[in-house]
Motif scaffolding. Sequence first.
Motif, PDB file in Angstrom:
ATOM      1  N   ARG A 102      13.363  -7.945   1.564  1.00  0.00           N
ATOM      2  CA  ARG A 102      13.156  -7.323   2.881  1.00  0.00           C
ATOM      3  C   ARG A 102      14.428  -6.785   3.497  1.00  0.00           C
ATOM      4  NH1 ARG A 102      10.876 -11.913   6.381  1.00  0.00           N
ATOM      5  NH2 ARG A 102      12.284 -13.141   5.045  1.00  0.00           N
ATOM      6  N   SER A 103      15.564  -7.433   3.250  1.00  0.00           N
ATOM      7  CA  SER A 103      16.787  -7.084   3.972  1.00  0.00           C
ATOM      8  C   SER A 103      17.879  -6.594   3.029  1.00  0.00           C
ATOM      9  CB  SER A 103      17.313  -8.301   4.735  1.00  0.00           C
ATOM     10  OG  SER A 103      18.572  -8.019   5.317  1.00  0.00           O
ATOM     11  N   CYS A 104      18.530  -5.496   3.430  1.00  0.00           N
ATOM     12  CA  CYS A 104      19.696  -4.988   2.694  1.00  0.00           C
ATOM     13  C   CYS A 104      20.971  -5.183   3.518  1.00  0.00           C
ATOM     14  CB  CYS A 104      19.510  -3.520   2.320  1.00  0.00           C
ATOM     15  SG  CYS A 104      19.217  -2.411   3.723  1.00  0.00           S
ATOM     16  N   TRP A 105      20.938  -6.055   4.525  1.00  0.00           N
ATOM     17  CA  TRP A 105      22.118  -6.348   5.341  1.00  0.00           C
ATOM     18  C   TRP A 105      23.118  -7.110   4.471  1.00  0.00           C
ATOM     19  CZ3 TRP A 105      25.454  -9.936   7.151  1.00  0.00           C
ATOM     20  CH2 TRP A 105      26.096  -9.722   8.386  1.00  0.00           C
ATOM     21  N   GLU A 118       5.002   0.144  -1.316  1.00  0.00           N
ATOM     22  CA  GLU A 118       4.393  -0.500  -2.485  1.00  0.00           C
ATOM     23  C   GLU A 118       4.823  -1.949  -2.624  1.00  0.00           C
ATOM     24  OE1 GLU A 118       6.762   1.845  -2.507  1.00  0.00           O
ATOM     25  OE2 GLU A 118       6.372   3.413  -3.982  1.00  0.00           O
ATOM     26  N   LEU A 119       5.942  -2.313  -1.962  1.00  0.00           N
ATOM     27  CA  LEU A 119       6.548  -3.619  -2.193  1.00  0.00           C
ATOM     28  C   LEU A 119       6.311  -4.561  -1.025  1.00  0.00           C
ATOM     29  CD1 LEU A 119       9.990  -2.511  -3.671  1.00  0.00           C
ATOM     30  CD2 LEU A 119       7.960  -3.252  -4.932  1.00  0.00           C
ATOM     31  N   THR A 120       5.929  -5.766  -1.337  1.00  0.00           N
ATOM     32  CA  THR A 120       5.826  -6.830  -0.340  1.00  0.00           C
ATOM     33  C   THR A 120       6.462  -8.082  -0.941  1.00  0.00           C
ATOM     34  OG1 THR A 120       3.638  -7.477  -1.140  1.00  0.00           O
ATOM     35  CG2 THR A 120       3.714  -5.931   0.716  1.00  0.00           C
ATOM     36  N   ALA A 121       6.874  -8.975  -0.081  1.00  0.00           N
ATOM     37  CA  ALA A 121       7.494 -10.215  -0.547  1.00  0.00           C
ATOM     38  C   ALA A 121       6.743 -11.400   0.027  1.00  0.00           C
ATOM     39  CB  ALA A 121       8.964 -10.260  -0.133  1.00  0.00           C
ATOM     40  N   SER A 175      12.530  -1.716   9.479  1.00  0.00           N
ATOM     41  CA  SER A 175      13.061  -0.436   8.999  1.00  0.00           C
ATOM     42  C   SER A 175      13.718  -0.570   7.630  1.00  0.00           C
ATOM     43  CB  SER A 175      14.076   0.125   9.992  1.00  0.00           C
ATOM     44  OG  SER A 175      15.270  -0.640  10.011  1.00  0.00           O
ATOM     45  N   SER A 176      14.163  -1.775   7.289  1.00  0.00           N
ATOM     46  CA  SER A 176      14.849  -1.974   6.018  1.00  0.00           C
ATOM     47  C   SER A 176      13.928  -1.753   4.828  1.00  0.00           C
ATOM     48  CB  SER A 176      15.450  -3.385   5.971  1.00  0.00           C
ATOM     49  OG  SER A 176      16.171  -3.609   4.796  1.00  0.00           O
ATOM     50  N   LEU A 177      12.694  -2.227   4.921  1.00  0.00           N
ATOM     51  CA  LEU A 177      11.763  -2.144   3.798  1.00  0.00           C
ATOM     52  C   LEU A 177      10.701  -1.056   3.974  1.00  0.00           C
ATOM     53  CD1 LEU A 177      11.312  -3.601   1.092  1.00  0.00           C
ATOM     54  CD2 LEU A 177       9.733  -5.139   2.253  1.00  0.00           C
ATOM     55  N   ASN A 198      19.598   1.008   4.088  1.00  0.00           N
ATOM     56  CA  ASN A 198      19.947   1.729   2.868  1.00  0.00           C
ATOM     57  C   ASN A 198      19.102   2.977   2.657  1.00  0.00           C
ATOM     58  OD1 ASN A 198      21.508   1.864   0.408  1.00  0.00           O
ATOM     59  ND2 ASN A 198      19.599   1.463  -0.660  1.00  0.00           N
ATOM     60  N   ALA A 199      17.885   2.944   3.118  1.00  0.00           N
ATOM     61  CA  ALA A 199      17.011   4.104   2.933  1.00  0.00           C
ATOM     62  C   ALA A 199      17.504   5.334   3.686  1.00  0.00           C
ATOM     63  CB  ALA A 199      15.594   3.761   3.391  1.00  0.00           C
TER      64      ALA A 199
END
Length: 362
Positions: free
Chosen positions: A11-14, A68-71, A61-63, A245-246
């Motif tokens: 979920r996070s790219c921090w 298509e992706l969930t965690a 906003s990160s994901l 990142n997006a």
Amino acid sequence: MRIVAFTHSLRSCWNHGNAHFLRGVLRELQALGHTVAVHEPADAWSVENLRRDHGEAGLASSLAPYPELTATIDPPGSDPEAALDGADLVLVHEWNAPALVARIGAARRNGGRFTLLFHDTHHRAVSEPDAMRAYDLSGYDGVLAFGETLAEVYRGWGWGHRVVVWHEAADTRLFHPPAVEGFREGLVWIGNWGDGERSAELEHFLFGPAQRAGLPLDIWGVRYPDAALATLGRYGARYRGWLPNARAPEVFSHHLATVHVPRRFYVEALPGIPTIRVFEALACGIPLVSAPWRDSEGLFTPGRDFLVAPDGAAMERHLRDLARDASLRVELAEHGLRTIRARHTCAHRAAELLAVAERLRG
């Protein structure tokens, strides 16, 4: 095939660049028709910091660009057995808790019918070898190392042919040149300050040369303490804060060039391993100038895919040349983009992963 991935955070790219690559690879695997399940801990450090700085909106906003992706969020101490049921291939990233790494290995050792791979994307095997060797990998079928020098460490620990080099790569579904070229100006650098691992290098190869070349410089990233912000201020650089990142392709599209300044540890102890931001920048068609690092595995063609500056004076000359020579910018951007598309996309890495899993099963 049912693929299960245990990651620090999807979920996070921090301050979590591994999320960039894992997101890209996992959705390429989905596009190939495989079922993908992702698990991450409820107390993930990256998520907690992103939520603290930007709230739930920042986390969303990160994901968001990856519908298509969930965690699945696992509470502390949860049993991974249910997640492993019916799995064919299981990936466990090194930023997971040692206890979880061990429990998944035990499930494989005690009759699990899946192929189990440990994914290492950090320098701790060299900088903190005792900490990494404390991980119980006895039940694992293989190790994915993100560079040859790291793979060699695992070979020295007895993994032999069961350690495989698996470099990071660009998610070209997201990272690509803009559909329509617009106005570009100045330089951009996307990266985190962190623990001062490259603060001197940033002054020498980025802040100083940009200022002397008279080019405006935008800085995006996290973990910039007051002293770091004061340094940016002295050089006239503009600090922009955290960047999902997006949004990086959009930011790249407004600038003439970007710069790569590797962390000291990767230059000295783990040569040949670039950060994922090199792949992503080249995929976006932005000219890149790099501080020195040894491309010992021949991933790129230095001088054609990007320029290399052995010192600050050379960096300044390269930046001045790029600012005034549009044809040089186009030539670099096109060559780097071709290299990425030819062999460094997440689709390439997904195919490599499936081939590794097939070999190990055999």
